[in-house]
Enzyme design. Structure first.
Site, PDB file in Angstrom:
ATOM      1  CG  ASP A   1     -10.788 -16.110 -13.577  1.00 42.14           C
ATOM      2  OD1 ASP A   1     -10.051 -16.394 -12.636  1.00 42.14           O
ATOM      3  OD2 ASP A   1     -12.029 -16.049 -13.486  1.00 42.14           O
TER       4      ASP A   1
ATOM      5  CG  HIS B   1      -5.696 -15.427  -6.274  1.00 41.21           C
ATOM      6  ND1 HIS B   1      -5.163 -16.119  -7.348  1.00 41.21           N
ATOM      7  CD2 HIS B   1      -6.980 -15.165  -6.601  1.00 41.21           C
ATOM      8  CE1 HIS B   1      -6.092 -16.250  -8.282  1.00 41.21           C
ATOM      9  NE2 HIS B   1      -7.201 -15.679  -7.857  1.00 41.21           N
ATOM     10  CG  ASP B   2      -8.372 -18.710  -6.308  1.00 40.87           C
ATOM     11  OD1 ASP B   2      -8.789 -17.642  -5.819  1.00 40.87           O
ATOM     12  OD2 ASP B   2      -8.399 -18.971  -7.526  1.00 40.87           O
TER      13      ASP B   2
ATOM     14  CG  ASN C   1      -3.054   5.441  -1.036  1.00 38.06           C
ATOM     15  OD1 ASN C   1      -3.066   4.308  -0.557  1.00 38.06           O
ATOM     16  ND2 ASN C   1      -4.018   5.904  -1.800  1.00 38.06           N
TER      17      ASN C   1
ATOM     18  CG  ASP D   1      -6.046   3.098   0.417  1.00 37.54           C
ATOM     19  OD1 ASP D   1      -5.091   2.279   0.524  1.00 37.54           O
ATOM     20  OD2 ASP D   1      -6.702   3.240  -0.630  1.00 37.54           O
TER      21      ASP D   1
ATOM     22  CD  GLU E   1      -8.483 -20.490 -12.421  1.00 34.38           C
ATOM     23  OE1 GLU E   1      -8.408 -20.627 -11.202  1.00 34.38           O
ATOM     24  OE2 GLU E   1      -9.419 -19.876 -12.958  1.00 34.38           O
TER      25      GLU E   1
ATOM     26  CG  ASP F   1      -1.722   1.234   1.391  1.00 32.09           C
ATOM     27  OD1 ASP F   1      -1.937   1.917   0.373  1.00 32.09           O
ATOM     28  OD2 ASP F   1      -2.151   1.526   2.524  1.00 32.09           O
TER      29      ASP F   1
HETATM   30  O1  TEU Z   1     -10.897 -19.302  -9.770  1.00 31.44           O
HETATM   31  C1  TEU Z   1     -11.625 -20.385 -10.287  1.00 31.44           C
HETATM   32  C2  TEU Z   1     -11.757 -21.495  -9.352  1.00 31.44           C
HETATM   33  O2  TEU Z   1     -12.792 -22.019  -9.128  1.00 31.44           O
HETATM   34  C3  TEU Z   1     -10.549 -21.867  -8.624  1.00 31.44           C
HETATM   35  O3  TEU Z   1     -10.905 -21.521  -7.335  1.00 31.44           O
HETATM   36  C4  TEU Z   1     -10.156 -23.311  -8.753  1.00 31.44           C
HETATM   37  O4  TEU Z   1     -11.086 -24.094  -9.399  1.00 31.44           O
HETATM   38  C5  TEU Z   1      -9.921 -23.870  -7.384  1.00 31.44           C
HETATM   39  O5  TEU Z   1      -8.939 -23.082  -6.793  1.00 31.44           O
HETATM   40  C6  TEU Z   1      -9.479 -25.290  -7.377  1.00 31.44           C
HETATM   41  O6  TEU Z   1      -9.245 -25.696  -6.052  1.00 31.44           O
HETATM   42  C7  TEU Z   1     -10.816 -18.140 -10.498  1.00 31.44           C
HETATM   43  C8  TEU Z   1     -10.044 -17.106  -9.711  1.00 31.44           C
HETATM   44  O7  TEU Z   1      -8.724 -17.563  -9.531  1.00 31.44           O
HETATM   45  C9  TEU Z   1     -10.752 -16.833  -8.426  1.00 31.44           C
HETATM   46  O8  TEU Z   1     -10.062 -15.952  -7.583  1.00 31.44           O
HETATM   47  C10 TEU Z   1     -12.104 -16.244  -8.767  1.00 31.44           C
HETATM   48  O9  TEU Z   1     -12.858 -16.065  -7.613  1.00 31.44           O
HETATM   49  C11 TEU Z   1     -12.879 -17.140  -9.739  1.00 31.44           C
HETATM   50  O10 TEU Z   1     -12.090 -17.605 -10.827  1.00 31.44           O
HETATM   51  C12 TEU Z   1     -14.021 -16.362 -10.359  1.00 31.44           C
HETATM   52  O11 TEU Z   1     -13.523 -15.397 -11.222  1.00 31.44           O
HETATM   53 CA    CA Z   2      -3.573   2.124  -1.248  1.00 31.07          CA
END
Ligand code: TEU
Ligand code: CA
Length: 557
Positions: free
Chosen positions: A200, A329-330, A23, A25, A255, A21
């Site tokens: 995605d 990130h998932d 600034n 926020d 993906e 970050d």
């Molecule tokens: O994720 C698609 C998704 O379903 C993944 O979470 C994946 O199938 C799973 O991790 C398997 O364990 C993508 C993005 O990466 C996610 O952040 C979004 O929320 C989603 O699409 C919708 O855009």
């Molecule tokens: Ca910021």
């Protein structure tokens, strides 16, 4: 096998909200990224995969886009973006954009028009259906973020399909006008000078015409057989390749939820003219594989992990290309999900996992903070969650459902996507140096011990181990192009494999256990040199004892 820059590259994923970050926020932003490019340069990565930075109401942190050609207010301006891109290029770092085109936000102009009337020119941009009756959706499909996959829209007087949240309506890719808009938008970004796209859920863009009820899985029917790898997905990707991708020197990674190694040969084949590589989830497990849907508190057994990874290694060799990752990130944090995040084992197991992954064939991805060995977050209560998936799942399984808090809690805190989304730990100052304000999601309390400042100063840190692995890749084409063979497939403790390229051979030995194990170095490797190791140990005698989470690589020339 063709040699290409993206096979030889190491990619670093930035989740901008949680990176830096600038600034105060409490929200990471583009200027914050620019300010840390020297850190990434020092680490040695080649490419940044930037999670979405487009305008978005943030129902799903930017994966719900309301304008593909504008920057999210919290992240800065298009000038900030151009500045970041130029600064990255100056340092020899490429930037790959997240392309989220299976769905838009319901606040996108196209959707706001679409819902207005049946004869609106945008009507057919989305997937509208009549309900079975006034109260019943067109079919029983459940969305991945809970609830029905259909939302009744008062204004339209019909239901629209959303495979994710109801603020993420699915685009109708069968409409040529939709494809044209998407391709034009991609061209606009390519002309700006970006270096590629991470696509995605691209395996979901083509749906079957018939939309029958799915097999019940929990409360709802499963849409997967009708939406994943649908009838036209390959045609649409080839069209995208012809109209956009083939015109630029960029990289693409799909993906491809639900993809198998067999299907990857079509999506990312050496000569199929679709994508450069797939990003697949067999080794991290998709929805439906845990105790409650995707939710579980168990690590994957090593034998199963080796079987899956080895299948991908051998099946794709010379034919198609894969991504290598432990987390994103998932996903939970790599060291927590696959290693051991107890203080006495964290560093060793984080380095071991890095060795195991980077020595395989494919393009390695480092998710922000993974290079520091960042861990899962100690969630105390459901109020700690910020992620729509975790919030909805807790409600569906516990609050409204039949599973007790005691049973569900260990599972959701182990797998929650928020584990990956706590701020990057830069130093030991307040809020780990991420922000001078209040962060949008809490900083992991272990930031005093685990942070970039301490690790860049310590030559034995996880950070320096990653730096070394990344550098080794540049000097050893065998890491990129060598063929793979699994050894000791029945071992529940060791992941051992070789790579071979012409006269060279690598032996990769990784201990996945918290106790000592006996190991015999294969004869041909006795007396060879050690490329990298996470322990002080000798590798010149055949019989040896591996320490907990030890990893080493020997090279025979
Ligand atoms: O994720 C698609 C998704 O379903 C993944 O979470 C994946 O199938 C799973 O991790 C398997 O364990 C993508 C993005 O990466 C996610 O952040 C979004 O929320 C989603 O699409 C919708 O855009
Ligand atoms: Ca910021």
């Amino acid at each position: 096998m063709n040699k290409t820059w993206w096979k030889e590259a190491v990619i670093y994923q930035i989740y901008p909200r949680s990176f830096m970050d600038s600034n105060g926020d409490g929200i990471g932003d583009l200027k914050g990224i620019t300010s840390r490019l020297d850190y990434l340069k020092y680490l040695g990565i080649d490419v940044i995969w930037l999670s979405p930075v487009y305008k978005s109401p943030n129902d799903d942190n930017g994966y719900d886009i309301s304008d593909y050609q504008a920057i999210m207010d919290e992240f800065g301006t298009m000038e900030d973006f151009d500045e970041m891109l130029a600064a990255a290029h100056e340092r020899g770092i490429r930037i790959v954009m997240d392309l989220v085109v299976n769905h838009t936000s319901d606040e996108h102009k196209w959707f706001m028009e679409s819902r207005k009337s049946k004869d609106n020119p945008y009507r057919d941009y989305y997937i509208w259906r009549e309900g079975k009756d006034a109260q019943t959706p067109p079919n029983n499909w459940g969305a991945w973020f809970g609830g029905s996959a259909w939302q009744y829209d008062e204004q339209a007087g019909m239901y629209y399909l959303h495979l994710f949240s109801k603020k993420q309506p699915d685009l109708n890719w069968d409409n040529p006008q939709v494809r044209k808009e998407v391709f034009d938008m991609m061209t606009w970004w390519c002309d700006k000078g970006i270096d590629g796209f991470r696509m995605d859920v691209i395996s979901l863009i083509s749906k079957t015409k018939e939309m029958p009820d799915g097999e019940i899985n929990g409360l709802y029917g499963d849409f997967a057989p009708y939406c994943i790898h649908g009838p036209n997905v390959h045609t649409y990707l080839q069209e995208m390749n012809e109209k956009v991708l083939s015109k630029y020197d960029i990289m693409t990674v799909g993906e491809t939820a639900g993809v198998t190694a067999e299907l990857a040969k079509q999506y990312a084949g050496e000569d199929t003219h679709e994508l450069n590589m797939v990003f697949q989830f067999e080794h991290v497990e998709g929805p439906g594989s845990g105790k409650y849907g995707k939710w579980t508190d168990q690590q994957i057994p090593l034998i199963k992990l080796k079987k899956i990874m080895s299948h991908w290694q051998t099946e794709l060799h010379g034919k198609a290309w894969n991504s290598l990752f432990w987390d994103n990130h998932d996903q939970p944090r790599a060291v927590s999900n696959f290693g051991n995040d107890q203080p006495q084992y964290r560093e060793a197991s984080a380095k071991m996992l890095a060795t195991c992954l980077h020595m395989q064939q494919g393009t390695p991805y480092v998710y922000q903070g993974e290079e520091l060995g960042m861990t899962n977050y100690p969630f105390q209560s459901p109020e700690d969650f910020r992620d729509i998936e975790s919030i909805n799942a807790y409600k569906e399984w516990c609050t409204d459902g039949r599973v007790s808090h005691e049973d569900f809690w260990p599972c959701i805190i182990f797998k929650s996507r928020d584990n990956a989304r706590t701020p990057v730990q830069w130093d030991d100052s307040d809020q780990a140096g991420f922000t001078t304000g209040t962060p949008w999601i809490a900083v992991n309390p272990n930031y005093k011990e685990i942070n970039a400042k301490a690790e860049t100063a310590d030559p034995n840190s996880v950070f320096h181990y990653y730096k070394k692995l990344i550098a080794l890749r540049k000097e050893n084409p065998i890491m990129v192009y060598g063929s793979y063979e699994l050894l000791l497939e029945d071992s529940e403790e060791l992941f051992v494999y070789t790579r071979t390229l012409e006269n060279e051979k690598l032996l990769v030995v990784c201990s996945f256990c918290d106790h000592e194990t006996a190991f015999t170095i294969p004869e041909e490797f006795v007396g060879t040199s050690c490329l990298i190791s996470n322990m002080e140990n000798g590798y010149d005698k055949a019989e040896m004892t591996l320490k907990p989470y030890e990893a080493f690589v020997l090279i025979k020339k």
